[in-house]
Design a protein around this motif. Structure first.
Motif, PDB file in Angstrom:
ATOM      1  N   GLN A  20      15.076  32.552  55.357  1.00 36.80           N
ATOM      2  CA  GLN A  20      14.487  33.692  54.660  1.00 36.80           C
ATOM      3  C   GLN A  20      15.119  33.926  53.295  1.00 36.80           C
ATOM      4  O   GLN A  20      16.335  33.792  53.116  1.00 36.80           O
ATOM      5  N   VAL A  21      14.275  34.277  52.330  1.00 39.14           N
ATOM      6  CA  VAL A  21      14.734  34.539  50.960  1.00 39.14           C
ATOM      7  C   VAL A  21      15.845  35.591  50.958  1.00 39.14           C
ATOM      8  O   VAL A  21      15.743  36.625  51.628  1.00 39.14           O
ATOM      9  N   GLN A  22      16.924  35.299  50.225  1.00 39.45           N
ATOM     10  CA  GLN A  22      18.061  36.209  50.075  1.00 39.45           C
ATOM     11  C   GLN A  22      18.162  36.663  48.625  1.00 39.45           C
ATOM     12  O   GLN A  22      17.770  35.935  47.711  1.00 39.45           O
ATOM     13  N   LYS A  23      18.744  37.838  48.429  1.00 43.41           N
ATOM     14  CA  LYS A  23      18.872  38.361  47.060  1.00 43.41           C
ATOM     15  C   LYS A  23      19.869  37.561  46.238  1.00 43.41           C
ATOM     16  O   LYS A  23      19.650  37.293  45.054  1.00 43.41           O
ATOM     17  N   ASN A  24      20.989  37.185  46.832  1.00 44.86           N
ATOM     18  CA  ASN A  24      22.064  36.571  46.057  1.00 44.86           C
ATOM     19  C   ASN A  24      22.502  35.217  46.606  1.00 44.86           C
ATOM     20  O   ASN A  24      23.646  34.807  46.411  1.00 44.86           O
ATOM     21  N   GLU A  30      12.864  29.990  49.597  1.00 45.18           N
ATOM     22  CA  GLU A  30      12.763  30.054  48.131  1.00 45.18           C
ATOM     23  C   GLU A  30      12.440  28.681  47.541  1.00 45.18           C
ATOM     24  O   GLU A  30      11.572  28.550  46.667  1.00 45.18           O
ATOM     25  N   VAL A  31      13.114  27.655  48.039  1.00 42.55           N
ATOM     26  CA  VAL A  31      12.897  26.301  47.529  1.00 42.55           C
ATOM     27  C   VAL A  31      11.498  25.814  47.892  1.00 42.55           C
ATOM     28  O   VAL A  31      10.804  25.197  47.073  1.00 42.55           O
ATOM     29  N   PHE A  32      11.057  26.126  49.115  1.00 40.99           N
ATOM     30  CA  PHE A  32       9.721  25.716  49.552  1.00 40.99           C
ATOM     31  C   PHE A  32       8.652  26.422  48.726  1.00 40.99           C
ATOM     32  O   PHE A  32       7.654  25.803  48.322  1.00 40.99           O
ATOM     33  N   GLN A  33       8.854  27.702  48.441  1.00 38.41           N
ATOM     34  CA  GLN A  33       7.887  28.444  47.632  1.00 38.41           C
ATOM     35  C   GLN A  33       7.801  27.887  46.218  1.00 38.41           C
ATOM     36  O   GLN A  33       6.710  27.805  45.640  1.00 38.41           O
ATOM     37  N   GLN A  34       8.929  27.510  45.668  1.00 41.31           N
ATOM     38  CA  GLN A  34       8.925  26.947  44.316  1.00 41.31           C
ATOM     39  C   GLN A  34       8.133  25.642  44.261  1.00 41.31           C
ATOM     40  O   GLN A  34       7.348  25.413  43.331  1.00 41.31           O
ATOM     41  N   ALA A  35       8.330  24.795  45.285  1.00 37.79           N
ATOM     42  CA  ALA A  35       7.576  23.540  45.338  1.00 37.79           C
ATOM     43  C   ALA A  35       6.089  23.813  45.502  1.00 37.79           C
ATOM     44  O   ALA A  35       5.240  23.174  44.853  1.00 37.79           O
TER      45      ALA A  35
END
Length: 252
Positions: A20-24, A30-35
Motif C-alpha cells: 500500500q502507498v505510504q506517505k514517506n 506506487e511503482v505499479f501505478q507509475q508503470a
C-alpha cells in the motif's frame, strides 16, 4: 468500452514498505501505478487482493483494474513489464467480469514462510529466509501446527494497532511444515489473515522448537485471545504470499 483486467503479479518485497502507498516510503503500489500511468496515459484505481507488509514477498499477487483502452492482453503484459523494475513482474493478465474485485472476490490465500535451518548462514538467502540454526523437530512442530487448522479467534496471533479489530475469526485449512535439505517451509492457507498473523504463528512454532511451549498449549493460546500469550513476531524476510484463491475459472 470499459474492461475489468486481472493482473497476476510477482514481486520481491525487500526494497518496499509493503504493497500500500505510504506517505514517506516507497511501496509496490506506487511503482505499479507509475508503470500503469506510462502504459495507459492515466492511473486508474487499483483493487489489490491483500496488503503485504514491509519486506514481505509475493509469488502470486492479484490486482483488478477497470480500464477503457483496447490493448491486447499479451501486449499489456509486455508493456507493463517494460516499465516495471526488475523486482516486480506481471506474470499474466486476463479479462474478468466487471463485478470481479481482487480483494472482495478472494476466497482465500496461502502463505509460505522459509526458514534456513543450519548453523552456517547462506548469504544468497539474506532477506529471503529466516536463518535459524537450532534443531527443529518437524514431527513435534507439525503436531503444534495442526492446532491452527479450523475456525478460531486468532486475536492472540494478531498485532493490534489502530485498525478496526472487527471479526477476528479466521478458518485455517492447511498448516504444516516440510523440509528440503536445510530449508524448512511452513505453509498455511486460510479464508483470510489478520495483521502479522502468519509471522506470529511462525514465532510461536519457534517457541515450540525451543521447548518453551508444548504443542498441546496452542489451543490454550488461541482461547485466551491475548497477544502476549503467543510467541514473538517472526521477521518479514521469510514470508511469501504464495497463492490467491478465487472461484473456479478466474485464474485460468
Amino acid at each position: 468500452m470499459m474492461r475489468n483486467i486481472l493482473f497476476i503479479v510477482s514481486y520481491d518485497g525487500s526494497k518496499y514498505h509493503g504493497w500500500q502507498v505510504q506517505k514517506n516510503a516507497l511501496a509496490v503500489q506506487e511503482v505499479f501505478q507509475q508503470a500503469m500511468g506510462r502504459v495507459l496515459g492515466s492511473t486508474p484505481d487499483l483493487k489489490a487482493c491483500s496488503r503485504t507488509d514491509t519486506g514481505v514477498h509475493a509469488r502470486q499477487f492479484c490486482i483488478s483494474v477497470h480500464i477503457e483502452r483496447d490493448i491486447p492482453l499479451e501486449r499489456l503484459t509486455a508493456a507493463m513489464n517494460h516499465f516495471l523494475p526488475p523486482d516486480i513482474a506481471v506474470l499474466s493478465c486476463r479479462e474478468v467480469p466487471m463485478e470481479f474485485h481482487a480483494r472482495y472476490s478472494c476466497r482465500g490465500k496461502e502463505y509460505v514462510y522459509q526458514i534456513w535451518n543450519t548453523q552456517v548462514r547462506n548469504p544468497f538467502l539474506n532477506g529471503y529466509a529466516l536463518h535459524y540454526w537450532y534443531p527443529m523437530n518437524l514431527e513435534k512442530l507439525n503436531r503444534a501446527a495442526a492446532h491452527y487448522v479450523g475456525a478460531h479467534d486468532f486475536t492472540s496471533f494478531c498485532t493490534l494497532d489502530l485498525r478496526d479489530r472487527g471479526d477476528m475469526v479466521r478458518t485455517v485449512t492447511k498448516a504444516e511444515l516440510s523440509r528440503s535439505g536445510d530449508m524448512v517451509t511452513f505453509t498455511v492457507a486460510a479464508d483470510g489473515f489478520l495483521y502479522n498473523m502468519v509471522r506470529i504463528m511462525v514465532g510461536t512454532l519457534l517457541r515450540v522448537a525451543q521447548g518453551k511451549f508444548e504443542p498441546e498449549q496452542i489451543p490454550q493460546i488461541l482461547e485466551c485471545c491475548d497477544r502476549n500469550a503467543a510467541g514473538p513476531t517472526a521477521p518479514a524476510c521469510g514470508l511469501y504470499l504464495n497463492r490467491v484463491f478465487y472461484d473456479e475459472g478466474v485464474m485460468g
